[in-house]
Design a protein around this motif. Structure first.
Motif, PDB file in Angstrom:
ATOM      1  N   ALA A  45       0.831  -1.208   0.000  1.00  9.60           N
ATOM      2  CA  ALA A  45       0.000   0.000   0.000  1.00  9.60           C
ATOM      3  C   ALA A  45       0.868   1.262   0.000  1.00  9.60           C
ATOM      4  CB  ALA A  45      -0.920  -0.001   1.215  1.00  9.60           C
ATOM      5  N   ALA A  46       1.919   1.274   0.813  1.00  2.07           N
ATOM      6  CA  ALA A  46       2.792   2.446   0.875  1.00  2.07           C
ATOM      7  C   ALA A  46       3.520   2.651  -0.449  1.00  2.07           C
ATOM      8  CB  ALA A  46       3.798   2.284   2.018  1.00  2.07           C
ATOM      9  N   HIS A  47       4.052   1.563  -1.006  1.00  5.10           N
ATOM     10  CA  HIS A  47       4.755   1.649  -2.282  1.00  5.10           C
ATOM     11  C   HIS A  47       3.832   2.159  -3.382  1.00  5.10           C
ATOM     12  CE1 HIS A  47       5.872  -0.039  -6.224  1.00  5.10           C
ATOM     13  NE2 HIS A  47       7.111   0.213  -5.858  1.00  5.10           N
ATOM     14  N   ASN A  48       2.630   1.600  -3.461  1.00  5.39           N
ATOM     15  CA  ASN A  48       1.711   1.979  -4.540  1.00  5.39           C
ATOM     16  C   ASN A  48       1.205   3.404  -4.379  1.00  5.39           C
ATOM     17  OD1 ASN A  48       2.058  -0.511  -5.652  1.00  5.39           O
ATOM     18  ND2 ASN A  48       0.083  -1.332  -5.045  1.00  5.39           N
TER      19      ASN A  48
ATOM     20  N   VAL B 156       8.986   6.990  -2.683  1.00  5.00           N
ATOM     21  CA  VAL B 156       8.858   5.600  -2.230  1.00  5.00           C
ATOM     22  C   VAL B 156       9.688   5.372  -0.973  1.00  5.00           C
ATOM     23  CG1 VAL B 156       9.420   3.218  -2.838  1.00  5.00           C
ATOM     24  CG2 VAL B 156       8.240   4.674  -4.486  1.00  5.00           C
ATOM     25  N   ASP B 157      10.864   5.966  -0.906  1.00 12.90           N
ATOM     26  CA  ASP B 157      11.691   5.823   0.305  1.00 12.90           C
ATOM     27  C   ASP B 157      10.965   6.371   1.521  1.00 12.90           C
ATOM     28  OD1 ASP B 157      13.761   4.607  -1.002  1.00 12.90           O
ATOM     29  OD2 ASP B 157      14.995   6.408  -1.194  1.00 12.90           O
ATOM     30  N   GLN B 158      10.307   7.507   1.360  1.00 13.87           N
ATOM     31  CA  GLN B 158       9.572   8.081   2.479  1.00 13.87           C
ATOM     32  C   GLN B 158       8.416   7.183   2.898  1.00 13.87           C
ATOM     33  OE1 GLN B 158       7.666  11.832   1.637  1.00 13.87           O
ATOM     34  NE2 GLN B 158       7.409  12.350   3.783  1.00 13.87           N
ATOM     35  N   ALA B 159       7.684   6.661   1.909  1.00 11.75           N
ATOM     36  CA  ALA B 159       6.536   5.804   2.219  1.00 11.75           C
ATOM     37  C   ALA B 159       6.964   4.504   2.881  1.00 11.75           C
ATOM     38  CB  ALA B 159       5.751   5.511   0.937  1.00 11.75           C
ATOM     39  N   LEU B 160       7.999   3.874   2.334  1.00  8.99           N
ATOM     40  CA  LEU B 160       8.468   2.621   2.908  1.00  8.99           C
ATOM     41  C   LEU B 160       9.174   2.853   4.238  1.00  8.99           C
ATOM     42  CD1 LEU B 160       9.784   0.784  -0.280  1.00  8.99           C
ATOM     43  CD2 LEU B 160       7.627   0.427   0.935  1.00  8.99           C
TER      44      LEU B 160
END
Length: 227
Positions: free
Chosen positions: A149-152, A171-175
């Motif tokens: 979910a975070a990646h997408n 993506v780095d921030q989300a993951l």
């Protein structure tokens, strides 16, 4: 041949529309026969997602590598970055596919089935790294879903920008959020504390014994956010 078929397909999808384009139209433009098309793609839907099988295989191989993994959550986050790398290899194609998928419900359903396979691969890895308890199995499924979910979320934000934003940073921030919530180690070192000119404040947080770590972190963040 594979690239030629994909190029011909998307040229026709953009000119005529997905539903109005047939496999015969694609092979005619590519200058090959139907047999050649089905040698590479089982269906017309598969030509829209020509790289996911390779990416899924790369992800599975990455997770199966023998390595001294200290934090399995970090490992699955790194595995998810392989998907981002696949999209970033050809931003123009990725944006075109994103727009096409939004317009065609059948392609959206197909994409969801692909996403589920990624999520299953991550969850299976986390289960192998667990003790086998029911709680660990549940945690594996929750973490895998959170990673996807975070990646997408970050990936779609990049696609909506027509590939102009910094996809890797998003993506780095989300993951990083997922890793800091579920992982055994922070995803990045904490920033240096700024110099203080006056007396230091002391914050005391009282939390219930056995509270999940994400709840403790949330309480600490809330305490620091208050004046």
């Amino acid at each position: 041949m594979r690239d030629a078929l994909v190029g011909a397909a998307f040229q026709l999808f953009l000119e005529r529309g997905y539903e109005e384009t047939t496999v015969d139209d694609i092979v005619a433009l590519a200058g090959v026969g139907r047999r050649s098309f089905f040698r590479y793609f089982p269906s017309k839907e598969d030509v829209v997602f020509p790289d996911h099988e390779r990416c899924l295989a790369d992800m599975t191989a990455f997770l199966d590598e023998e390595a001294d993994v200290q934090d399995p959550v970090q490992r699955v986050c790194d595995a998810a970055r392989l998907v981002l790398r696949m999209y970033a290899e050809n931003p123009t194609f990725s944006v075109q596919r994103y727009r096409l998928t939004k317009k065609v419900p059948g392609l959206r359903a197909y994409e969801l089935s692909v996403v589920w396979r990624y999520e299953r691969a991550l969850a299976e890895y986390l289960r192998r790294r667990s003790t086998g308890a029911r709680a660990d199995t549940l945690r594996a499924d929750v973490v895998a879903a959170a990673v996807v979910a975070a990646h997408n979320n970050a990936l779609r934000s990049w696609l909506r920008s027509d590939g102009t934003k910094d996809a890797e940073a998003a993506v780095d921030q989300a993951l990083g959020y997922v890793q800091n919530t579920f992982g055994s180690a922070p995803s990045a070192p904490a920033p240096a504390e700024p110099a203080r000119t006056g007396a230091e404040d002391v914050v005391v947080v009282v939390s219930r014994r056995g509270a999940p770590m994400w709840r403790v972190v949330q309480e600490i963040e809330s305490a620091f956010a208050r004046d």
